[in-house]
Structure formats: C-alpha cells, structure tokens
Design an enzyme around this catalytic site. Structure first.
Site, PDB file in Angstrom:
ATOM      1  N   ASP A  25      77.137 -25.669 -92.130  1.00 35.83           N
ATOM      2  CA  ASP A  25      77.692 -24.961 -90.973  1.00 35.83           C
ATOM      3  C   ASP A  25      78.231 -25.956 -89.950  1.00 35.83           C
ATOM      4  OD1 ASP A  25      78.378 -23.112 -89.084  1.00 35.83           O
ATOM      5  OD2 ASP A  25      76.332 -22.401 -88.696  1.00 35.83           O
TER       6      ASP A  25
ATOM      7  N   SER B 292      82.762 -17.505 -90.107  1.00 28.59           N
ATOM      8  CA  SER B 292      81.979 -17.249 -88.901  1.00 28.59           C
ATOM      9  C   SER B 292      82.817 -16.447 -87.922  1.00 28.59           C
ATOM     10  CB  SER B 292      81.560 -18.561 -88.241  1.00 28.59           C
ATOM     11  OG  SER B 292      81.165 -18.295 -86.907  1.00 28.59           O
TER      12      SER B 292
ATOM     13  N   MET C 199      73.771 -16.701 -80.132  1.00 31.98           N
ATOM     14  CA  MET C 199      73.429 -17.803 -79.216  1.00 31.98           C
ATOM     15  C   MET C 199      72.869 -17.246 -77.914  1.00 31.98           C
ATOM     16  SD  MET C 199      76.850 -20.071 -79.633  1.00 31.98           S
ATOM     17  CE  MET C 199      77.403 -20.642 -81.247  1.00 31.98           C
TER      18      MET C 199
ATOM     19  N   MET D 169      73.201 -28.181 -90.568  1.00 35.71           N
ATOM     20  CA  MET D 169      74.232 -28.159 -89.521  1.00 35.71           C
ATOM     21  C   MET D 169      75.029 -29.459 -89.576  1.00 35.71           C
ATOM     22  SD  MET D 169      73.852 -25.229 -88.002  1.00 35.71           S
ATOM     23  CE  MET D 169      75.190 -25.534 -86.848  1.00 35.71           C
TER      24      MET D 169
ATOM     25  N   HIS E 101      72.797 -16.100 -88.139  1.00 34.46           N
ATOM     26  CA  HIS E 101      72.328 -17.433 -87.742  1.00 34.46           C
ATOM     27  C   HIS E 101      71.838 -17.358 -86.307  1.00 34.46           C
ATOM     28  CE1 HIS E 101      73.653 -21.914 -86.923  1.00 34.46           C
ATOM     29  NE2 HIS E 101      72.352 -21.751 -86.847  1.00 34.46           N
TER      30      HIS E 101
ATOM     31  N   ASP F 234      76.992 -15.622 -85.679  1.00 35.78           N
ATOM     32  CA  ASP F 234      76.340 -16.638 -84.848  1.00 35.78           C
ATOM     33  C   ASP F 234      75.792 -16.048 -83.561  1.00 35.78           C
ATOM     34  OD1 ASP F 234      76.626 -19.165 -86.241  1.00 35.78           O
ATOM     35  OD2 ASP F 234      78.787 -18.903 -86.000  1.00 35.78           O
TER      36      ASP F 234
ATOM     37  N   MET G 113      70.600 -18.900 -83.113  1.00 38.05           N
ATOM     38  CA  MET G 113      70.463 -20.106 -82.293  1.00 38.05           C
ATOM     39  C   MET G 113      69.788 -19.668 -81.003  1.00 38.05           C
ATOM     40  SD  MET G 113      74.175 -21.617 -83.266  1.00 38.05           S
ATOM     41  CE  MET G 113      74.696 -20.026 -83.892  1.00 38.05           C
TER      42      MET G 113
ATOM     43  N   HIS H  24      79.337 -14.626 -91.688  1.00 39.54           N
ATOM     44  CA  HIS H  24      78.364 -15.421 -90.915  1.00 39.54           C
ATOM     45  C   HIS H  24      78.439 -15.003 -89.444  1.00 39.54           C
ATOM     46  CE1 HIS H  24      75.922 -19.090 -90.274  1.00 39.54           C
ATOM     47  NE2 HIS H  24      76.639 -19.280 -89.174  1.00 39.54           N
TER      48      HIS H  24
END
Ligand code: DX5
Ligand code: ZN
Length: 225
Positions: A176, A12, A41, A141, A70, A39, A72, A37
């Site tokens: 994750d 990540s 957010m 998760m 991913h 992330d 979020m 990966h």
C-alpha cells in the site's frame, strides 16, 4: 472469499471523487479492479481524516467483490463491530495502533471478517512473527500512512522476508502506497499478491468516463505480471 496468490489490483477510493463513491466503486470494478480498498483515517493515528463506518456501509451495496477496509485509527477495538456490520470483508489494523494487536485480530475474526495487520515503513517484519496464526493478510506500507499520492518507499527486502516467514500459510501480502507500473513489478516479484493503488488507478478518469481506469489497471497488472 477464497484464498490464492494470484495478482489482485485494489484501487484505493481515497483517490476517487468523494461526492460519488458508489458510482466510482462500480466503475472501477467494471474496469477490472479485483478488490476495493477503503482507507479510514482518524486524524489521531495519522495526520488526516477521511471517513468512517457509515460511509463504508453506504458504499457496500455498490461493490460486488471484496471490500478491503484499512483502518488507520487508534484505538481499533471499539470500532471493529461497526466496520464488520458495514460489510467489510477484510479489516486491517496497524500493529503500531495499540499494545494488544493479537486481541484485535482475534476480535476481527470473531466479528466475521478476515483479519489484516499493517506495518508502517519504520516497523520491522519481526513485529508480525507471533501473529501469523491469527492473520489473514499482512499489509506492507510503502509510504507513511495518511495521504495518497506519496512517493514509493522501497520495502522489497521486507516483503521478501515476510514471504519466507509466511511459507505455506494462507496469508495475503498486500502493498500500500506509491504503487504504479514502475514499482508494482518490484513488490510482485518479492511475493506480494494484493497491490493497492490510488492515484495511479484514478488518474485521468471519472465515473462517467471510466475507460482510463481500465487502462491504468491493465498497465499496472501487465507490468507486475
Ligand atoms: C495511505 C493509504 C493508501 C493510499 C494509496 O495512507 O493507506 O491506501 O491512499 O494511495 P497512492 O496509491 O496514491 O499512494
Ligand atoms: Zn490504505
């Protein structure tokens, strides 16, 4: 992207140098990463903000393999095309992010990416039972999302139940949060094939001194196998 259940380590970049993502992605791939990966957010679905589709598009040329995004964020649907156009191979949305996850997964596939569903630690595995025909990946998760470097929450029983539920369907199981050489074997044995690891991969190295990335990846892989 061809499907198999071989072990894949997905560093990540949340734990990488934010001023140097391109070089960090190239370095960690050269050191043995299978997927990257990414992330995303939004400071709304999770209590932290990282970056958005423009950053994903900027790092895409520096990644040879799979870019695993991913999300979020909530809502998801208005941003699917932006992340697909940024070159995401996998786009994962949270089942908790809205009332129409089935539509979201269809839209992700419609945009040409593989569709992933993420489950927070507090969400039961039954939440994905009706979604198996529209999903290519399920992310369990093992921390509450929002931050790297948190302590692993044991979701081994959930992973095992998910593996049984999936049967022969070509659906990846991704883990994750808090993955390191001590926790990786637990989730691999329970049926996971993609292990995301941020702090455990990027610790000790830099893009100009990447050898520790390779050692960290090999250590996680050896423990899990
Ligand atoms: C958590 C993120 C994870 C996290 C993993 O919100 O989705 O991908 O960065 O980081 P580590 O491996 O440090 O727990
Ligand atoms: Zn993640």
């Amino acid at each position: 992207m061809t499907f198999d259940r071989s072990l894949k380590i997905a560093p990540s970049i949340l734990a990488a140098d934010f001023a140097n993502f391109g070089a960090e992605c190239a370095a960690v791939e050269a050191q043995g990463a299978d997927w990257i990966h990414v992330d995303v957010m939004d400071g709304h679905f999770v209590p932290n903000i990282s970056f958005g589709p423009a950053t994903c598009a900027a790092i895409r040329p520096h990644i040879k393999g799979v870019m695993d995004v991913h999300l979020m964020i909530a809502p998801v649907d208005p941003y699917i095309d932006a992340f697909a156009n940024a070159g995401a191979d996998v786009i994962t949305a949270h089942v908790e992010a809205g009332p129409h996850i089935h539509r979201t997964l269809q839209a992700i596939r419609g945009a040409g990416a593989k569709a992933g569903i993420a489950l927070n630690p507090g969400t039961p595995v039954t939440a994905v039972e009706e979604l198996l025909d529209v999903a290519d990946l399920i992310c369990v998760m093992t921390v509450n999302p929002g931050f790297g470097g948190q302590k692993f929450i044991d979701m081994t029983a959930k992973v095992r139940a998910l593996r049984d539920m999936i049967g022969d369907r070509p659906i990846h199981i991704e883990i994750d949060g808090g993955v390191d050489p001590t926790t990786a074997p637990l989730v691999r044995a329970a049926g996971a094939d993609v292990l995301v690891a941020g702090s455990a991969v990027f610790k000790g190295g830099t893009a100009t001194n990447p050898a520790p990335y390779g050692e960290n990846i090999r250590e996680i892989r050896a423990a899990a196998e």
